[in-house]
Design an enzyme around this catalytic site. Structure first.
Site, mmCIF file in Angstrom:
data_model
loop_
_atom_site.group_PDB
_atom_site.id
_atom_site.type_symbol
_atom_site.label_atom_id
_atom_site.label_comp_id
_atom_site.label_asym_id
_atom_site.label_seq_id
_atom_site.Cartn_x
_atom_site.Cartn_y
_atom_site.Cartn_z
ATOM 1 N N SER A 1 0.832 -1.205 0.000
ATOM 2 C CA SER A 1 0.000 0.000 0.000
ATOM 3 C C SER A 1 0.866 1.254 0.000
ATOM 4 C CB SER A 1 -0.912 -0.020 1.233
ATOM 5 O OG SER A 1 -1.675 1.156 1.293
ATOM 6 N N TRP B 1 2.516 1.592 -3.384
ATOM 7 C CA TRP B 1 1.553 2.043 -4.398
ATOM 8 C C TRP B 1 1.591 3.560 -4.531
ATOM 9 C CZ3 TRP B 1 -2.605 5.363 -3.996
ATOM 10 C CH2 TRP B 1 -3.524 5.369 -5.062
ATOM 11 N N HIS B 2 1.850 4.227 -3.401
ATOM 12 C CA HIS B 2 1.813 5.681 -3.404
ATOM 13 C C HIS B 2 2.978 6.305 -4.157
ATOM 14 C CE1 HIS B 2 -1.172 5.115 -0.231
ATOM 15 N NE2 HIS B 2 -1.583 6.323 -0.529
ATOM 16 N N GLY B 3 4.079 5.600 -4.223
ATOM 17 C CA GLY B 3 5.175 6.211 -4.962
ATOM 18 C C GLY B 3 6.451 5.418 -4.867
ATOM 19 N N PHE C 1 0.313 10.197 -7.709
ATOM 20 C CA PHE C 1 0.347 8.742 -7.528
ATOM 21 C C PHE C 1 -0.303 8.029 -8.717
ATOM 22 C CE2 PHE C 1 2.062 10.041 -3.833
ATOM 23 C CZ PHE C 1 1.218 10.494 -2.846
#
Lengths: 322, 482
Positions: free
Chosen positions: B322, B325-327, B482
């Site tokens: 998770s 996923w953001h960066g 993102f």
């Protein structure tokens, strides 16, 4: 659905009304026409007063700061007007201004900053047309920008924010280097002539070459001028040697494109108006007192060398005598 | 095209009028209008990336059609993997290529070897993290036979590219959103009005709170070595509100806009900062993403079945992925891992489902215990956000260590700053409204609803005036990156 649409429309009318009231109240401003850009009023007043064929210099502030129009006028016995003001107005503005100004038998010398954009900066065009309404004809209104800038302005005035700092200057406000009072009757900026140059020159940049879109616009203007019996010449602007060396490739390619594609007669080469950095005032296009004199003298020599220029100017001089 | 822009303010009414007045008699035409409008909306950023979303749509539509005719398990798996590889492949390349190259190079040099690999100048397509997950959910649900694959390419394209939620979510499940494209939508006045109110609140959160907090958060984070511990903590607080109001504000605008067109999107934020523990926080924060990971990663890994170590492993995987996923930065991975550490004690002691209702339901104020738990949970998330915002791990640790220095007990630098005072007042007003509206879908859903129209309109005008007057320096929506 109808109820929703009516509600939305009514609400928007309400919001728009409230906003208009607020905007009208906070944006009401005293007329102040002492800004640098307001010098356009005096330049055009001179043109109207002259009411005869004349020499017009047009371009950015390389002309405003780097020309002694009185000297040229005395040399050729022909009235001279310096329309040079700010390159940020964009080439299209400058050319549209000329289209609205030139008359039969006028001689125009265009001295355009390197790779000048066609469109320029919208805010500057708005500033110049604030007190000189005729300038609204020199550019197209950008509705989106108008709305956004009105919103910004209203918000700023509501918050009573201070206006942008004026350029520091010790003299009286009306004679500040960047004010309307800095110009003489010919349209030359002169307030900087007795001032000490700052330590470094602003506006240094590295140009990336691409075919300059301004060439097409200049050719269009040439066709227009020809139809109005106006003679046009092109001049490369004054530029510091150090900047020329840095941008030699791009400028040489530009020069090549202009030589091959520009219909207007070019009176000089880029290198002929390259000057030592010490002859500049505060930016790469603004000459100091000594640089201004050297540039004006060279310009006069160039005009005298050009048969076409000599003929056009002699014709005006003769008409003036008659 | 940003939601808070003149372009969108012109775009939306035009699409609305065409949708309800021109194409409403024909469902296919209406869906086609959605596709055209959505592609225009997306192409406004960069028209080059339209090909990506179109290709992704095509692949997943074809995979769905293939799955509908295929009973062989192996072939079904192959089709599913095609969808996974294409979608995650796009995501991996555009988002993570340079990260992996840089880290491989660093790892090799650590062992004394030189690896000559070039980073690429890759532009991250806006929204790619969102729509790839959305289309993947379709492929997976069709594979699991939770959803009938669609034959309607236009409806499917509209589902993938639906402009209100295309670039920053909510990540919609095909089981929820796709069927809405099969049915005729009828205009509902109260839904549309509610939608407008939700948009208004979303704009307030984004423009007034998020953008103003961002200015101070940026100053403090970008110059953190110059500030005291108390100021740094204030900076972390500003960022905490910035990210919440930015992201949830966008979600509110997306959901509100969808309601104007007769669509129901799922709630994405349920007042997470009023959570009493981390488990509750993660049930209320970015709900569409956390449930996506729960259903498509956590549960297939075994979920909370299996031994303790399996559970711990799964929790870490879920949170780290998770974060990732953001960066493409180690800070996001550490942020995820930190949240896993927060979550594990509650999870392993079976206390992760203690607080399922909203705090102090039906009451005006929380009790002392609830208040303490909310503050504790909030503080933990504030510290986690420091990693999220910091430039790198070193910066984050330096930031935190300075907070825990003696300079924590000095006055923060902004306490004398007149220009900063309004933001504190606005934050107080904002939190009060959020608290009062915490049992609703969005804070002002029921606020003033019983007032007479002139008074209600007066309040809307007041909110608009506040938005206008207090608009901060425009910041891009955080989750666009993102």
């Amino acid at each position: 659905m109808k109820k929703f649409i009516y509600s939305i429309v009514a609400f928007n009318i309400l919001i728009f009304s409230i906003y208009s009231l607020i905007s009208f109240y906070v944006n009401a401003e005293k007329i102040d026409s002492s800004d640098y850009m307001d010098a356009i009023i005096d330049k055009h007043n001179r043109i109207e007063q002259l009411n005869c064929p004349k020499i017009i210099f047009a371009g950015g502030s390389n002309l405003a700061f780097g020309l002694n129009s009185e000297y040229i006028e005395n040399e050729f016995s022909v009235p001279v007007v310096n329309l040079g003001l700010h390159a940020g107005l964009g080439l299209n503005f400058i050319l549209n201004e000329l289209r609205n100004t030139v008359k039969n038998n006028d001689v125009v010398f265009l001295s355009i900053e390197y790779f000048l954009s066609n469109e320029g900066t919208y805010q500057l065009k708005k500033n110049v047309s604030k007190n000189y309404k005729e300038a609204n004809n020199y550019y197209s209104i950008d509705l989106r920008y108008e709305i956004l800038s009105n919103i910004d302005k209203t918000r700023s005035n509501l918050k009573f924010k201070k206006s942008k700092e004026k350029i520091a200057d010790n003299s009286e406000p009306k004679n500040q280097v960047y004010s309307r009072g800095a110009f003489n009757e010919y349209g030359d900026a002169i307030a900087h002539l007795e001032k000490k140059s700052p330590n470094s020159l602003n506006g240094r940049k590295e140009y990336t070459y691409s075919y300059w879109a301004g060439i097409n616009e200049l050719n269009k203007f040439y066709n227009y001028a020809k139809s109005k019996n106006v003679t046009v010449f092109f001049l490369y602007p004054n530029f510091p040697v150090t900047e020329f060396e840095r941008n030699k490739n791009a400028i040489n390619k530009l020069s090549h494109d202009l030589s091959n594609n520009l219909k207007i007669e070019i009176l000089n080469r880029p290198s002929s108006f390259m000057f030592s950095d010490s002859l500049f005032f505060d930016t790469v296009y603004h000459l100091n007192k000594k640089g201004r004199e050297i540039r004006t003298t060279k310009l006069i020599e160039l005009i005298k060398k050009s048969t076409k220029a000599q003929q056009a100017i002699s014709k005006i001089a003769k008409m003036k005598e008659d | 095209m940003l939601f808070n822009s003149i372009d969108f303010a012109i775009f939306l009414p035009i699409v609305f009028i065409l949708y309800w007045f021109v194409t409403d008699k024909n469902l296919k035409l209406q869906n086609f209008l959605i596709v055209v409008a959505s592609y225009l909306f997306y192409g406004w950023w960069d028209w080059r990336f339209l090909s990506l979303i179109f290709f992704s749509t095509l692949v997943d539509y074809a995979v769905g059609r293939g799955l509908s005719n295929e009973e062989n398990l192996t072939k079904r798996k192959i089709l599913l993997w095609i969808s996974i590889i294409v979608n995650l492949g796009f995501l991996g390349f555009f988002k993570y290529y340079n990260f992996f190259i840089d880290n491989f190079t660093t790892a090799f040099s650590f062992f004394g070897a030189q690896l000559n690999a070039n980073s690429l100048n890759i532009i991250l397509p806006v929204g790619i993290s969102f729509y790839t997950f959305q289309t993947l959910s379709y492929s997976i649900d069709v594979y699991k036979r939770k959803l009938e694959p669609t034959k309607d390419f236009i409806a499917f394209s509209a589902f993938v590219s639906f402009f209100p939620q295309l670039v920053a979510g909510p990540i919609e499940r095909a089981t929820n959103l796709l069927p809405q494209f099969y049915k005729k939508r009828n205009f509902d006045y109260s839904e549309a009005v509610d939608g407008m109110r939700q948009i208004l609140w979303g704009l307030f959160k984004k423009i007034v709170i998020a953008d103003n907090c961002a200015q101070y958060a940026n100053i403090i984070f970008n110059n953190s070595s110059e500030y005291s511990g108390s100021t740094l903590f204030l900076g972390a607080l500003f960022f905490t509100f910035q990210i919440y109001c930015d992201f949830s504000g966008y979600s509110d605008i997306a959901i509100g806009t969808s309601r104007l067109f007769g669509f129901n999107l799922r709630q994405n934020f349920a007042f997470p900062y009023f959570s009493r523990d981390i488990a509750e926080f993660w049930r209320r924060w970015h709900i569409s993403l956390s449930t996506w990971f729960r259903d498509y990663l956590y549960i297939p890994l075994g979920g909370s079945r299996g031994g303790t170590w399996i559970k711990v492993r799964n929790i870490f995987i879920i949170f780290i992925v998770s974060g990732f996923w953001h960066g493409a930065n180690w800070t996001f991975i550490v942020w995820g891992a930190l949240n896993a550490l927060y979550f594990l004690p509650i999870f392993l002691t079976n206390n992760n489902r203690n607080n399922l209702d909203i705090v102090a339901k039906g009451k005006y104020l929380p009790n002392l215990k609830e208040l303490f738990l909310m503050l504790l949970t909030f503080t933990l998330t504030v510290f986690a956000w420091i990693f999220f915002r910091a430039n790198n791990i070193k910066h984050a640790f330096e930031y935190i260590s300075e907070i825990f220095s003696t300079s924590l007990f000095t006055f923060p630098i902004f306490y004398k700053d007149d220009s900063a005072k309004p933001i504190f007042i606005l934050l107080f007003i904002f939190l009060t409204i959020e608290w009062l509206g915490r049992e609703q879908q969005f804070a002002i859903a029921k606020l003033w609803i019983k007032w007479h129209k002139p008074l209600r309109w007066g309040m809307y005008c007041l909110i608009l005036f506040i938005i206008f007057y207090f608009a901060g320096e425009e910041q891009q929506f955080i989750y666009f990156q993102f």
